[in-house]
Scaffold this active site. Structure first.
Site, PDB file in Angstrom:
ATOM      1  N   HIS A   1       0.855  -1.188   0.000  1.00 15.54           N
ATOM      2  CA  HIS A   1       0.000   0.000   0.000  1.00 15.54           C
ATOM      3  C   HIS A   1       0.892   1.239   0.000  1.00 15.54           C
ATOM      4  O   HIS A   1       1.872   1.303   0.727  1.00 15.54           O
ATOM      5  CB  HIS A   1      -0.903   0.021   1.233  1.00 15.54           C
ATOM      6  CG  HIS A   1      -2.053   0.982   1.129  1.00 15.54           C
ATOM      7  ND1 HIS A   1      -1.891   2.359   1.166  1.00 15.54           N
ATOM      8  CD2 HIS A   1      -3.391   0.764   0.973  1.00 15.54           C
ATOM      9  CE1 HIS A   1      -3.075   2.936   1.046  1.00 15.54           C
ATOM     10  NE2 HIS A   1      -3.993   1.994   0.922  1.00 15.54           N
TER      11      HIS A   1
ATOM     12  N   PRO B   1       8.184  21.593   8.564  1.00 16.35           N
ATOM     13  CA  PRO B   1       9.377  21.832   7.753  1.00 16.35           C
ATOM     14  C   PRO B   1       9.217  21.350   6.311  1.00 16.35           C
ATOM     15  O   PRO B   1       8.391  20.487   6.020  1.00 16.35           O
ATOM     16  CB  PRO B   1      10.456  21.016   8.479  1.00 16.35           C
ATOM     17  CG  PRO B   1       9.687  19.899   9.127  1.00 16.35           C
ATOM     18  CD  PRO B   1       8.377  20.504   9.545  1.00 16.35           C
TER      19      PRO B   1
END
Length: 317
Positions: A109, A199
């Site tokens: 997945h 970030p």
């Protein structure tokens, strides 16, 4: 008067709280028993938050927790100011980060992070605005405290950007291992698009995450007895709303075992039923001479969610 104490407890809880929130938390791991045990313990840290269901798939190497709790509103403004689910989610996320390293994780997945996705859904009299507020609050805490890039979607995003569009921008759907699997981090050190929180540099151990608020969605998987993922992808495109198929349906073809490729679907049950998805997949697959097994839901329905929460929460009290 209702003589059943359980029903009376449910009525009392419903009088205290009419607004509830559901969160589906997707974690990129299901084979590491130590990690799952740590996450399970964190999930049980507050009886006001109930794990309604947990779905693990070892081939996908992925687990989904469905959690429900109440939300409290400011009496003067009506705005959401608190939900016990926030603290439990953060405890589960910290447990996942402390026990799972994305660099050593692999599965069938796709994923962009250890915490791959959180989707918030209003229940009862809760609003989408309240769900979005909570989604953005959790996103801010994950990004600031844990330094993980977060991409917001749907009602939590300023323009309502879809999670599918974000994932396409990040290369989420492109396998990088054995042709049909994902291994290690798939993201570059510097992200190709700017996250909404956190970030722009990515930790390969933790990856990034997506967080959104949407109406209720159901997960429904249809097994097609075919090893050729490319063939099943062509069927998938014709099933999905984006490919001109069933409206609101998002579908993905994923290798699942030695002789099976699943069509994993997300659908809005107010517009499309699982039976409709099953019928369309069978019809298109028959054109290719392929056999289709009966699909399965990976969660309980929206109608059952709140009732189950109230029963379990009242039992805990």
């Amino acid at each position: 008067m209702d003589p059943d104490p359980a029903n009376q407890a449910k009525a009392n809880l419903s009088m205290m709280h009419s607004k509830f929130i559901c969160c589906k938390l997707y974690i990129s791991e299901s084979r590491n028993a130590m990690a799952i045990d740590a996450i399970d313990r964190a999930a049980r840290s507050d009886p006001q938050v109930v794990v309604i269901s947990k779905f693990e798939d070892c081939l996908y190497n992925r687990v989904r927790y469905t959690l429900v709790s109440y939300v409290a509103n400011d009496s003067s403004t009506g705005e959401v100011i608190y939900s016990p689910i926030r603290k439990v989610l953060l405890a589960m996320i910290e447990a996942a980060f402390s026990t799972i390293n994305l660099e050593s994780q692999s599965g069938a997945h796709p994923r962009i992070g250890v915490i791959d996705d959180l989707s918030f859904h209003p229940l009862g009299q809760a609003t989408m605005e309240g769900a979005a507020w909570l989604a953005k609050l959790v996103a801010s805490e994950i990004s600031n405290d844990l330094q993980v890039p977060v991409f917001l979607y749907a009602a939590a995003h300023p323009t309502g950007k879809s999670v599918g569009a974000i994932r396409r921008d990040l290369g989420y759907y492109r396998p990088n291992y054995k042709g049909n699997q994902w291994a290690g981090s798939i993201l570059p050190d510097v992200l190709p698009i700017k996250p909404d929180e956190g970030p722009t540099h990515v930790s390969h151990e933790r990856g990034a995450t997506t967080i959104g608020a949407t109406p209720w969605i159901e997960n429904y998987n249809v097994p097609v007895l075919c090893k050729d993922v490319a063939t099943v992808r062509r069927i998938t495109r014709r099933v999905s709303g984006r490919g001109g198929g069933l409206p609101t349906v998002q579908a993905l073809a994923l290798f699942h075992g030695d002789d099976c490729t699943e069509i994993a679907c997300l659908l809005d049950p107010d517009h499309v039923s699982a039976n409709q998805v099953q019928t369309v997949v069978e019809q298109i697959a028959a054109e290719q001479g392929l056999e289709v097994e009966k699909g399965y839901s990976t969660d309980i329905t929206k109608d059952m969610i709140l009732d189950k929460y109230l029963k379990i929460a009242c039992g805990a009290d």
